[in-house]
Motif scaffolding. Structure first.
Motif, PDB file in Angstrom:
ATOM      1  N   GLN A   9       0.834  -1.090  -0.068  1.00  0.00           N
ATOM      2  CA  GLN A   9      -0.194  -0.192   0.088  1.00  0.00           C
ATOM      3  C   GLN A   9       0.762   1.129   0.129  1.00  0.00           C
ATOM      4  N   GLU A  10       0.937   1.806  -1.031  1.00  0.00           N
ATOM      5  CA  GLU A  10       1.220   3.279  -0.870  1.00  0.00           C
ATOM      6  C   GLU A  10       0.570   4.437  -0.872  1.00  0.00           C
ATOM      7  N   SER A  11       1.041   5.570  -0.132  1.00  0.00           N
ATOM      8  CA  SER A  11       0.192   6.968   0.432  1.00  0.00           C
ATOM      9  C   SER A  11      -1.278   7.609  -0.751  1.00  0.00           C
ATOM     10  N   GLY A  12      -1.632   7.409   1.022  1.00  0.00           N
ATOM     11  CA  GLY A  12      -2.707   7.490  -0.375  1.00  0.00           C
ATOM     12  C   GLY A  12      -3.795   6.849  -1.046  1.00  0.00           C
ATOM     13  N   GLU A  13      -3.330   5.869  -0.996  1.00  0.00           N
ATOM     14  CA  GLU A  13      -3.802   4.714  -1.820  1.00  0.00           C
ATOM     15  C   GLU A  13      -4.642   3.293  -1.571  1.00  0.00           C
ATOM     16  N   GLY A  14      -5.143   2.197  -1.854  1.00  0.00           N
ATOM     17  CA  GLY A  14      -5.700   1.105  -1.709  1.00  0.00           C
ATOM     18  C   GLY A  14      -4.175   0.305  -1.665  1.00  0.00           C
ATOM     19  N   PRO A  15      -4.733  -0.756  -0.440  1.00  0.00           N
ATOM     20  CA  PRO A  15      -3.061  -2.232  -0.957  1.00  0.00           C
ATOM     21  C   PRO A  15      -3.366  -2.873  -2.433  1.00  0.00           C
ATOM     22  N   VAL A  16      -2.362  -3.000  -3.167  1.00  0.00           N
ATOM     23  CA  VAL A  16      -2.435  -4.011  -4.298  1.00  0.00           C
ATOM     24  C   VAL A  16      -1.806  -4.965  -4.271  1.00  0.00           C
ATOM     25  N   LEU A  17      -1.706  -6.075  -4.469  1.00  0.00           N
ATOM     26  CA  LEU A  17      -1.512  -7.415  -3.909  1.00  0.00           C
ATOM     27  C   LEU A  17      -0.329  -7.601  -5.353  1.00  0.00           C
ATOM     28  N   LEU A  18       0.527  -8.972  -4.738  1.00  0.00           N
ATOM     29  CA  LEU A  18       2.032  -8.868  -5.077  1.00  0.00           C
ATOM     30  C   LEU A  18       2.294  -9.849  -5.661  1.00  0.00           C
ATOM     31  N   VAL A  19       1.783 -10.686  -4.305  1.00  0.00           N
ATOM     32  CA  VAL A  19       1.282 -11.929  -5.124  1.00  0.00           C
ATOM     33  C   VAL A  19       0.430 -12.901  -4.142  1.00  0.00           C
ATOM     34  N   THR A  20       0.791 -14.155  -4.486  1.00  0.00           N
ATOM     35  CA  THR A  20      -0.126 -14.643  -3.890  1.00  0.00           C
ATOM     36  C   THR A  20       0.481 -16.430  -4.188  1.00  0.00           C
TER      37      THR A  20
ATOM     38  N   LEU B  12       9.450 -11.556  -7.457  1.00  0.00           N
ATOM     39  CA  LEU B  12       9.110 -11.097  -8.502  1.00  0.00           C
ATOM     40  C   LEU B  12      10.236  -9.626  -8.516  1.00  0.00           C
ATOM     41  N   LYS B  13      10.903  -9.920  -9.537  1.00  0.00           N
ATOM     42  CA  LYS B  13      12.020  -8.917  -9.798  1.00  0.00           C
ATOM     43  C   LYS B  13      12.995  -9.060  -8.609  1.00  0.00           C
ATOM     44  N   ARG B  14      13.002  -8.334  -7.456  1.00  0.00           N
ATOM     45  CA  ARG B  14      13.638  -8.449  -5.853  1.00  0.00           C
ATOM     46  C   ARG B  14      12.964  -8.852  -5.169  1.00  0.00           C
ATOM     47  N   LEU B  15      12.484  -8.984  -5.011  1.00  0.00           N
ATOM     48  CA  LEU B  15      11.319  -9.586  -4.741  1.00  0.00           C
ATOM     49  C   LEU B  15      11.284 -10.716  -4.003  1.00  0.00           C
ATOM     50  N   THR B  16      10.891 -11.261  -2.933  1.00  0.00           N
ATOM     51  CA  THR B  16      11.460 -13.142  -3.361  1.00  0.00           C
ATOM     52  C   THR B  16       9.955 -13.016  -1.580  1.00  0.00           C
ATOM     53  N   PHE B  17       9.327 -14.350  -2.596  1.00  0.00           N
ATOM     54  CA  PHE B  17       8.465 -14.223  -1.094  1.00  0.00           C
ATOM     55  C   PHE B  17       8.249 -16.047  -0.715  1.00  0.00           C
ATOM     56  N   GLN B  18       8.403 -16.529   0.447  1.00  0.00           N
ATOM     57  CA  GLN B  18       8.435 -17.560   0.764  1.00  0.00           C
ATOM     58  C   GLN B  18       7.142 -18.029   2.137  1.00  0.00           C
TER      59      GLN B  18
ATOM     60  N   ASP C 109       6.769 -24.153   5.805  1.00  0.00           N
ATOM     61  CA  ASP C 109       6.495 -25.535   5.046  1.00  0.00           C
ATOM     62  C   ASP C 109       4.937 -26.362   5.907  1.00  0.00           C
ATOM     63  N   ALA C 110       5.007 -25.066   6.877  1.00  0.00           N
ATOM     64  CA  ALA C 110       3.893 -25.846   7.979  1.00  0.00           C
ATOM     65  C   ALA C 110       2.253 -24.801   7.143  1.00  0.00           C
ATOM     66  N   ARG C 111       2.882 -23.928   6.690  1.00  0.00           N
ATOM     67  CA  ARG C 111       1.477 -23.161   6.308  1.00  0.00           C
ATOM     68  C   ARG C 111       1.025 -21.913   7.138  1.00  0.00           C
ATOM     69  N   LYS C 112       2.366 -21.876   8.150  1.00  0.00           N
ATOM     70  CA  LYS C 112       1.356 -20.817   9.294  1.00  0.00           C
ATOM     71  C   LYS C 112       2.387 -19.572   8.723  1.00  0.00           C
ATOM     72  N   ASP C 113       3.480 -19.120   7.749  1.00  0.00           N
ATOM     73  CA  ASP C 113       4.141 -17.974   8.150  1.00  0.00           C
ATOM     74  C   ASP C 113       4.549 -18.054   7.037  1.00  0.00           C
ATOM     75  N   SER C 114       4.911 -16.711   5.974  1.00  0.00           N
ATOM     76  CA  SER C 114       5.413 -16.448   5.148  1.00  0.00           C
ATOM     77  C   SER C 114       6.816 -15.169   5.427  1.00  0.00           C
ATOM     78  N   SER C 115       7.363 -15.295   4.360  1.00  0.00           N
ATOM     79  CA  SER C 115       8.676 -14.137   4.798  1.00  0.00           C
ATOM     80  C   SER C 115       8.235 -13.248   3.373  1.00  0.00           C
ATOM     81  N   LEU C 116       8.545 -11.943   3.374  1.00  0.00           N
ATOM     82  CA  LEU C 116       9.486 -10.930   1.931  1.00  0.00           C
ATOM     83  C   LEU C 116      10.561 -10.796   1.937  1.00  0.00           C
ATOM     84  N   HIS C 117      11.269 -10.801   0.969  1.00  0.00           N
ATOM     85  CA  HIS C 117      12.854 -10.562   0.733  1.00  0.00           C
ATOM     86  C   HIS C 117      12.434  -9.745  -0.241  1.00  0.00           C
ATOM     87  N   ILE C 118      13.458  -8.290   0.553  1.00  0.00           N
ATOM     88  CA  ILE C 118      13.996  -7.564  -0.457  1.00  0.00           C
ATOM     89  C   ILE C 118      15.739  -7.039  -0.749  1.00  0.00           C
ATOM     90  N   THR C 119      15.890  -7.016  -1.844  1.00  0.00           N
ATOM     91  CA  THR C 119      16.955  -7.194  -1.871  1.00  0.00           C
ATOM     92  C   THR C 119      17.225  -6.373  -2.730  1.00  0.00           C
TER      93      THR C 119
END
Lengths: 111, 114
Positions: A37-48, A58-64, A67-77
């Motif tokens: 979500q950028e300032s003044g806007e609604g959230p926009v989907l990055l990934v599922t 997604l380019k410099r973004l890595t989503f994981q 294994d147990a489907r209880k957590d996720s991470s977003l890494h930006i390079t």
């Protein structure tokens, strides 16, 4: 009530640095989504992510998805000022169409 | 271009007033949502509608009601506005039946209750 906790709440870094944002729950989710979500806007989907252990890039973004489907991470390079915004994870509540969101991580990238 | 439109970007209302927040989507989505956004709390679900005249309470429904008389329109009603309802309100819509589909959001209504 299912909860999605994100950490850190705030992150302020210099351009070119790497960072990781976490989304955790005590509940199992069939899938998780990440929105920005950028300032003044609604959230926009990055990934599922839908499969335990899945990694998506997604380019410099890595989503994981954990294994147990209880957590996720977003890494930006090599973060850039354009990455500035509020990052939100979201998932379907008890496998229904009801979508719940995490507490959010506000990222500021300085030039 | 798909669109979710909220009727106002900014609203200032007095304590005790009845407030209507309107949301319209043009994607023929069955599901519509109202969220409240406060710093450090992310988006909290107020109400969810999965069809015309159908609704479910979210996590924080107290002090709010909703109306969905037409598929494209979902209204949030504050029966008697209070200062603790000062917040950013976001409307979203989403296709029904596929839990991985994208939610589309309006630009938000920043409500101040004085």
């Amino acid at each position: 009530t299912q909860l999605l906790e994100q950490s850190p709440q705030f992150l302020s870094i210099q351009e070119g640095e790497n960072l990781t944002v976490y989304c955790n729950s005590s509940s199992v989710f069939s899938s998780l989504q990440w929105y920005r979500q950028e300032s003044g806007e609604g959230p926009v989907l990055l990934v599922t992510v839908v499969t335990g252990g899945e990694v998506k890039k997604l380019k410099r973004l890595t989503f994981q998805f954990g294994d147990a489907r209880k957590d996720s991470s977003l890494h930006i390079t090599a973060a850039q000022p354009g990455d500035t915004g509020l990052y939100l994870c979201a998932g379907p509540s008890y496998n229904t169409d009801k979508l719940i969101f995490g507490t959010g991580t506000r990222l500021q990238v300085f030039p | 271009d798909v669109k979710v439109t909220q009727s106002s970007r900014y609203l200032v209302k007095r304590t005790g007033e009845k407030v209507f927040l309107e949301c319209v989507q043009d994607m023929d989505h069955e599901n519509m949502f109202w969220y409240r956004q406060d710093p450090g709390l992310g988006l909290r679900l107020i109400y969810f509608s999965y069809d015309v005249k159908m609704k479910e309470k979210g996590d924080i429904p107290e002090g709010y009601s909703v109306s969905r008389e037409k598929k494209e329109r979902f209204s949030l009603i504050l029966e008697s506005a209070s200062t603790n309802q000062t917040s950013m309100y976001l409307c979203a819509s989403r296709r029904q039946g596929a839990m991985n589909t994208e939610a589309f959001f309006g630009q938000g209504t920043r409500l101040t209750v004085v």
